[in-house]
Write an enzyme that holds these catalytic residues in place. Structure first.
Site, short mmCIF file in Angstrom:
data_model
loop_
_atom_site.label_atom_id
_atom_site.label_comp_id
_atom_site.label_asym_id
_atom_site.label_seq_id
_atom_site.Cartn_x
_atom_site.Cartn_y
_atom_site.Cartn_z
N GLU A 85 -7.87 -0.37 -0.96
CA GLU A 85 -6.87 0.17 -0.02
C GLU A 85 -7.57 0.94 1.10
OE1 GLU A 85 -3.33 1.83 -1.84
OE2 GLU A 85 -2.95 3.02 -0.04
N LYS A 280 1.52 7.71 -7.67
CA LYS A 280 0.74 6.52 -7.29
C LYS A 280 -0.39 6.93 -6.35
CE LYS A 280 -0.32 2.74 -4.76
NZ LYS A 280 -1.15 2.68 -3.55
N ASP A 296 -11.80 2.46 -18.37
CA ASP A 296 -10.64 1.58 -18.51
C ASP A 296 -9.46 2.17 -17.74
OD1 ASP A 296 -8.40 0.23 -19.40
OD2 ASP A 296 -9.01 0.21 -21.51
N HIS A 393 -3.11 5.54 8.41
CA HIS A 393 -3.12 4.33 7.62
C HIS A 393 -3.37 3.10 8.49
CE1 HIS A 393 -2.10 2.87 3.61
NE2 HIS A 393 -1.69 1.78 4.23
C1 MEV Z 1 -0.12 5.00 -0.61
O1 MEV Z 1 -1.02 4.20 -1.33
C2 MEV Z 1 0.06 6.32 -1.32
C3 MEV Z 1 1.12 7.24 -0.73
O2 MEV Z 1 2.36 6.55 -0.62
C4 MEV Z 1 1.24 8.41 -1.67
C5 MEV Z 1 2.39 9.35 -1.36
O3 MEV Z 1 3.40 8.90 -0.80
O4 MEV Z 1 2.27 10.52 -1.77
C6 MEV Z 1 0.73 7.71 0.65
#
Ligand code: MEV
Length: 443
Positions: A85, A280, A296, A393
């Site tokens: 990513e 995430k 793992d 991003h």
């Molecule tokens: C993207 O991989 C992760 C985010 O969506 C985490 C978040 O929203 O806190 C930017």
């Protein structure tokens, strides 16, 4: 309808590719070539990778990078990360630099206990089973000695075995709930071997226990397996600083930022839809280091998410507070990791990753991984409550878009420069590229 194939694993790699190409790839020479393109020219290295799993056809690359400037408990680390990513390593590096000047990360391993269970059914008198277990427990421990001897020399071993009555959940269901210390190894093989031995001993001992009726003697072991839920293998990572020090050139209103940050964390604490994405983002940092260090990541993911829902609703793993003018941001998570055994001694890149981290113990690795998760979350929330994440991003994603458009080196240089001051979207990049190519064709 495609016919099933038998004996596939016995074919050579070339034969497997030929079969695959004929059966699923329309005999595409191009796809076959892509698979071969990723073979390593060093035959020993390729064989090593071939033998990690069965039916290996090729290698699957992920970028391996580092996020430098992490001040963790007073030591400076460059953290290796394997991740595709675009913005993750950049975000980690930014957060590292930000906290470097604000005291760095403080981390502490709270405990390191791992768990495994023998699941069995027993039909009979409960008190008799409890009496039997107390008598049998020393034998269970004695019989496993052959397996635990080396681990005990390293300070680990079996910590406890407990009989758990689970008949409230399912008829006749009981467990041996076992706790382990596995020191620097993740310990999966050690734990599973111990559990299988416990299961065997349990059956044998029950069979010869005079107080049991013939039905009671017939304990049926359903399965013996470690648990990836490790709520007693916890590491705590924290950053803190006076609220007014949160300000920087991008964010002048420190108190306003702290307040918005706290509200964003609160939302992730109370709202599962947000909590999943929030966590995430934490796992972006955690998985990348877990993978780079040969651990793992599926086990870590499963354990972390189970922990995030331990209070019956899925919630944020990180928390924040402002008290007496001090901003504090922290996380406690379960991480069962190893720095010996498994891939750690085998995969050359994993060995280098561990060297970069100064050959950490499993505890130190837990600390570093937790910090990568906390840093990632800090960077994400900071962007979300200020500029939004798309700005950073899409800048990082620009190279992916340029590659999709088959941009040449010159085109890339020109467009990287152009988009320093313009908004990146798929169409804005494609349009600009088309425009440039048109101009060049006219010249
Ligand atoms: C993207 O991989 C992760 C985010 O969506 C985490 C978040 O929203 O806190 C930017």
């Amino acid at each position: 309808m495609i016919d099933p194939i038998s004996g596939f694993s016995k074919l050579t790699k070339e034969q497997k590719i030929t079969w695959l190409s004929k059966t699923y790839l329309n005999n595409s020479r191009e796809s076959e070539e892509v698979l071969r393109q990723y073979w390593n020219e060093n035959p020993q290295l390729q064989t090593l990778h071939d033998e990690f799993t069965e039916n290996t056809l090729s290698n699957f690359y992920l970028p391996f990078g580092i996020a430098p400037n992490f001040l963790i408990n007073g030591n400076l680390y460059a953290i290796p990360m394997a991740i595709e990513e675009s913005s993750v390593i950049a975000a980690a590096s930014k957060a590292a630099k930000y906290w470097f000047t604000r005291g760095g990360f403080n981390v502490e391993v709270l405990n390191t206990t791992k768990v495994g269970q023998v699941h069995f059914t027993y039909k009979g008198n409960l008190e008799k089973l409890e009496r039997f277990f107390e008598i049998c427990k020393p034998t269970l421990l004695k019989e496993v000695r052959g397996i635990t001897k080396n681990m005990e020399k390293r300070g680990g071993g079996v910590l406890d075995i407990e009989l758990r009555n689970k008949t409230g959940l399912m008829e006749n269901y009981f467990q041996l709930h076992c706790k382990f210390e596995t020191k620097d190894s993740m310990g999966a093989n050690f734990i599973n071997s111990c559990l299988e031995k416990f299961a065997e001993t349990l059956r044998l001992e029950a069979n010869s226990y005079a107080e049991f009726t013939s039905e009671e003697k017939n304990i049926e072991v359903i399965m013996s397996i470690l648990s990836n839920f490790v709520p007693e293998c916890i590491v705590r990572a924290e950053v803190s600083c006076p609220v007014n020090e949160l300000a920087d050139e991008k964010q002048e209103d420190a108190a306003g930022f702290a307040e918005k940050f706290l509200t964003a964390i609160k939302i992730a604490e109370v709202e599962p839809y947000r909590a999943v994405t929030h966590n995430k983002g934490i796992m972006n940092g955690i998985d990348a280091v877990v993978l780079a260090t040969g651990n793992d990541f599926r086990a870590v993911e499963a354990g972390v998410h189970a922990y995030a829902s331990r209070n019956s609703s899925y919630s944020s793993l990180t928390h924040a507070s402002v008290e007496n003018g001090t901003f504090k941001f922290w996380m406690e998570i379960p991480l069962a990791l190893g720095t010996v055994g498994g891939l750690t001694n085998l995969h050359p890149l994993v060995k280098v990753a561990l060297e970069i981290l100064q050959k950490p113990s499993a505890k130190t690795l837990m600390e570093i991984v937790a910090v990568a998760g906390l840093a990632q979350n800090f960077a994400a929330i900071r962007s979300l409550v200020t500029t939004g994440i798309q700005q950073g991003h899409m800048k990082m994603h620009l190279m992916n878009i340029l590659n999709q458009q088959n941009a040449s080196k010159e085109e890339k240089n020109e467009l990287l420069d152009y988009f320093r001051h313009h908004t990146v979207t798929h169409s804005s990049v494609a349009d600009k590229l088309e425009h440039m190519r048109g101009l060049n064709a006219v010249k």
